[in-house]
Design a protein around this motif. Structure first.
Motif, PDB file in Angstrom:
ATOM      1  N   GLU A  39       0.765  -1.230  -0.002  1.00 25.19           N
ATOM      2  CA  GLU A  39       0.009  -0.022   0.047  1.00 25.19           C
ATOM      3  C   GLU A  39       0.872   1.218   0.065  1.00 25.19           C
ATOM      4  OE1 GLU A  39      -2.716  -1.036   3.482  1.00 25.19           O
ATOM      5  OE2 GLU A  39      -3.845   0.215   2.363  1.00 25.19           O
ATOM      6  N   ASP A  40       1.801   1.314   0.939  1.00 22.84           N
ATOM      7  CA  ASP A  40       2.709   2.339   0.850  1.00 22.84           C
ATOM      8  C   ASP A  40       4.294   1.810   1.343  1.00 22.84           C
ATOM      9  OD1 ASP A  40       4.219   4.425   1.937  1.00 22.84           O
ATOM     10  OD2 ASP A  40       2.334   5.519   3.029  1.00 22.84           O
ATOM     11  N   TYR A  60       0.448  -1.073  -4.523  1.00 25.58           N
ATOM     12  CA  TYR A  60      -0.914  -1.699  -4.746  1.00 25.58           C
ATOM     13  C   TYR A  60      -1.566  -1.028  -3.937  1.00 25.58           C
ATOM     14  CZ  TYR A  60      -4.704  -4.880  -6.186  1.00 25.58           C
ATOM     15  OH  TYR A  60      -5.626  -5.325  -6.423  1.00 25.58           O
ATOM     16  N   HIS A  61      -2.638  -0.190  -4.319  1.00 31.74           N
ATOM     17  CA  HIS A  61      -3.578   0.409  -3.386  1.00 31.74           C
ATOM     18  C   HIS A  61      -4.979   0.900  -4.244  1.00 31.74           C
ATOM     19  CE1 HIS A  61      -2.005   4.176  -5.370  1.00 31.74           C
ATOM     20  NE2 HIS A  61      -0.715   3.790  -4.788  1.00 31.74           N
ATOM     21  N   ASP A  62      -5.797   1.497  -3.328  1.00 32.08           N
ATOM     22  CA  ASP A  62      -7.196   1.759  -4.081  1.00 32.08           C
ATOM     23  C   ASP A  62      -6.989   2.535  -5.138  1.00 32.08           C
ATOM     24  OD1 ASP A  62      -8.373   0.275  -2.022  1.00 32.08           O
ATOM     25  OD2 ASP A  62      -8.729   2.003  -0.670  1.00 32.08           O
ATOM     26  N   SER A  85      -0.242  -5.268   3.407  1.00 29.34           N
ATOM     27  CA  SER A  85      -1.045  -3.983   3.459  1.00 29.34           C
ATOM     28  C   SER A  85      -0.076  -3.258   4.621  1.00 29.34           C
ATOM     29  CB  SER A  85      -2.501  -4.128   3.759  1.00 29.34           C
ATOM     30  OG  SER A  85      -2.672  -4.888   4.929  1.00 29.34           O
ATOM     31  N   ASP A  86      -0.704  -1.793   4.921  1.00 34.60           N
ATOM     32  CA  ASP A  86       0.108  -0.985   5.664  1.00 34.60           C
ATOM     33  C   ASP A  86       0.319  -1.851   7.072  1.00 34.60           C
ATOM     34  OD1 ASP A  86       0.691   0.730   4.008  1.00 34.60           O
ATOM     35  OD2 ASP A  86      -0.573   2.205   4.905  1.00 34.60           O
ATOM     36  N   ASP A  94      -8.775  -3.646   3.801  1.00 36.85           N
ATOM     37  CA  ASP A  94      -7.721  -3.101   3.091  1.00 36.85           C
ATOM     38  C   ASP A  94      -7.619  -3.819   1.620  1.00 36.85           C
ATOM     39  OD1 ASP A  94      -5.995  -1.698   4.444  1.00 36.85           O
ATOM     40  OD2 ASP A  94      -5.148  -3.385   5.535  1.00 36.85           O
TER      41      ASP A  94
END
Ligand code: SAM
Length: 279
Positions: A39-40, A60-62, A85-86, A94
């Motif tokens: 995600e980050d 890979y995020h929204d 995910s984070d 997530d």
């Protein structure tokens, strides 16, 4: 392709606060992945740093998931792709479910490396029933939609679990108290971190406690199931039985009313026979 891991998709749970909660298997999977979908990259970079691992990361995020998913699915045919995910378990409030769905449709190898998730960690502290729970994720921000969502699940005989933020907690508790009444509840905060706490009480008590004191940090809010419904009175049972006898023979009428109102079937049958004789 990495020598240690089969090609495919590896869903890797990561800590929700305490980095020591990363499992040895999760660490080995991250160390062996050809690429880690994150995600980050700053958040996952810290985790990789903590375990002394350097691997390529790809976002890979929204906001980019639809665009990058096909290429990731392609890569899984010949490479080990890890998804994190984070914090906590990917897919649980997530990103990730569409990646798993499409990987499955493409016939890719999919492996899960389970671990921390705030929903389960919260439930272990609350002392509320856990035989049935309904995970609700984040409630909608708009008040009307929030109320509609709570009303939709208010009667479900399960502990309800919500993810919530400190600034919204007081208002959410007030809405829950208004719609669900004095049910037992718990606010679990900063799980696995230095200031972990779990405050329990009735919804109105918790709403009052947090009304003007928004807590800091991440929160799991849990609400116990509704109490047993009040048993029907004799008069209600009699009225329902008289109505059922207009449609059904005595044994069936007694069975239907017993099931619907939680009354004793034998007593209802005896009363049905008496009513028939009287009538
Ligand atoms: N995938 C994560 C999991 O498995 O729990 C949840 C991700 S969701 C975007 C983040 C929310 O989870 C936070 O806003 C909070 O409600 C909850 N959460 C995450 N870590 C937490 C913690 N250490 N203590 C309490 N709640 C936490």
């Amino acid at each position: 392709m990495n020598a240690n891991l089969e090609p495919g998709l590896y869903i890797v749970a990561t800590p929700i606060g305490n980095l020591s909660d990363l499992s040895p298997r999760a660490a080995a999977t991250l160390a062996g992945a050809d690429v880690i979908a994150v995600e980050d990259s700053r958040v996952t970079g810290k985790l990789l740093n903590h375990i002394g691992v350097k691997r390529p990361m790809t976002p890979y995020h929204d906001h980019n998931a639809d665009a990058v998913r096909p290429r990731l699915i392609e890569r899984m045919a010949s490479e080990a792709v890890a998804l994190v995910s984070d914090a906590g378990t990917p897919l649980i409030s997530d990103p990730g479910f569409k990646l798993v769905r499409d990987a499955r449709a493409a016939g890719r190898n999919i492996v899960t490396i389970p671990g921390p998730s705030a929903v389960v960690a919260g439930l272990t502290l609350a002392g509320l029933p856990t035989d049935r729970f309904l995970f609700m994720g984040f409630l909608p921000a708009k008040q009307g939609q929030k109320e509609a969502t709570i009303s939709e699940v208010g009667a479900v005989r399960a502990t309800l679990v919500f993810y919530e933020s400190g600034p919204r907690l007081g208002a959410t508790l007030a809405t829950l108290a208004r719609l669900l009444g004095p049910r037992e509840a718990a606010v679990a905060r900063e799980l696995t971190k230095t200031f972990e706490e779990c405050v329990t009480g009735s919804l109105p008590d918790l709403a009052a406690r947090y009304a003007d004191a928004p807590p800091k940090g991440e929160i799991v809010l849990m609400v116990g199931p509704p109490g047993e419904p009040e048993p029907a009175s004799d008069a209600e049972g009699e009225a329902a039985l008289i109505e059922a006898l207009t449609r059904l023979p005595p044994a069936k009428a007694a069975g239907e009313v017993a099931r619907a109102l939680g009354l004793d079937r034998k007593a209802l049958y005896a009363r049905a026979m008496a009513l028939k004789t009287e009538g």
